[in-house]
Design an enzyme around this catalytic site. Structure first.
Site, mmCIF file in Angstrom:
data_model
loop_
_atom_site.group_PDB
_atom_site.id
_atom_site.type_symbol
_atom_site.label_atom_id
_atom_site.label_comp_id
_atom_site.label_asym_id
_atom_site.label_seq_id
_atom_site.Cartn_x
_atom_site.Cartn_y
_atom_site.Cartn_z
ATOM 1 N N VAL A 10 29.766 42.328 57.802
ATOM 2 C CA VAL A 10 31.212 42.475 57.641
ATOM 3 C C VAL A 10 31.531 42.178 56.189
ATOM 4 O O VAL A 10 30.769 41.509 55.491
ATOM 5 C CB VAL A 10 32.001 41.532 58.576
ATOM 6 N N SER A 11 32.679 42.657 55.717
ATOM 7 C CA SER A 11 32.970 42.598 54.296
ATOM 8 C C SER A 11 33.672 41.323 53.851
ATOM 9 O O SER A 11 33.610 40.958 52.677
ATOM 10 C CB SER A 11 33.833 43.809 53.884
ATOM 11 N N THR A 12 34.364 40.632 54.756
ATOM 12 C CA THR A 12 35.150 39.475 54.358
ATOM 13 C C THR A 12 34.947 38.316 55.322
ATOM 14 O O THR A 12 34.546 38.500 56.473
ATOM 15 C CB THR A 12 36.658 39.811 54.320
#
Length: 226
Positions: A10-12
């Site tokens: 996931v990016s964040t």
């Protein structure tokens, strides 16, 4: 039955805490494993932008695949393919993989993706050079008018940041390899030289991507235990 190591990204941090995207990836991989009668032996979660090539959890997942002789399983191919260096890491890792959204993707597919990404990078470089040449032809003054002296402070700062980043990566690699070293100790590999030999036999890459030497094992232990 195939042993599977699951890798999710996931990016964040917010997405990681909320489960947004992560749960969907996990459900896809678990469904694939259940449908094929496979066994998930480990899973790794990366909280990182798809643009970054430095993926500690991906490196750990690849090491686990070699340790368990498992296949790396990802929910979507784009969890890996947005950066050419990440693609190269997978290609050179000597690990089989499967993407649930493209189950027939193989090393050829990854090679093609890497070639496309490399071509796009070269095209961007060529367009940038052409734009600079056109600006210079129009009389635009390029570069810093104060010369290299004006860049000295920035260079020093960049060098300091680069050194800190290198030390951080070395610490991360040492922390990742420590569990394997402890397992080797438990099986009777009590010397530094024996550990280096065992890591090479298992195909675990050294920090520089080559083979392990006793001094590298010693440094990894020192870093991990510091």
């Amino acid at each position: 039955m195939v042993a599977i190591v699951a890798y999710y990204r996931v990016s964040t941090d917010k997405q990681n805490r909320s489960g947004l995207g992560l749960e969907a990836q996990r459900a896809a991989v678990e469904g694939y494993a259940l449908g094929g009668g496979h066994r998930i032996v480990a899973e790794y979660v990366e909280v990182e932008s798809g643009k970054r090539a430095d993926r500690p959890q991906l490196a750990a997942a690849l090491a686990a695949c070699r340790l368990h002789r498992a296949t790396l399983c990802i929910a979507k191919l784009d969890r890996l393919s947005r950066d050419v260096l990440t693609i190269a890491t997978l290609m050179n890792g000597g690990v089989d993989f499967v993407a649930v959204d493209m189950p027939h993707a193989n090393r050829l597919t990854i090679h093609l993706l890497a070639a496309i990404a490399e071509h796009e990078r070269e095209m961007i470089s060529q367009r940038t050079k052409a734009a600079l040449a056109a600006a210079k032809a129009r009389g635009v003054r390029l570069g810093n008018p104060n010369g290299a002296a004006a860049l000295l402070t920035g260079c020093r700062e960049a060098a300091a940041k680069g050194g800190a980043a290198s030390r951080q990566r070395a610490d991360q690699r040492a922390a990742q390899i420590l569990p394997l070293l402890r397992q080797l100790e438990a099986t009777g590999c009590n010397s530094i030289r024996a550990m280096a030999t065992a890591l090479n036999v298992q195909g675990v890459p050294a920090p520089n991507g080559g083979v392990w030497y006793p001094e590298q094992v010693r440094r990894a232990l020192r870093r991990a235990e510091a």
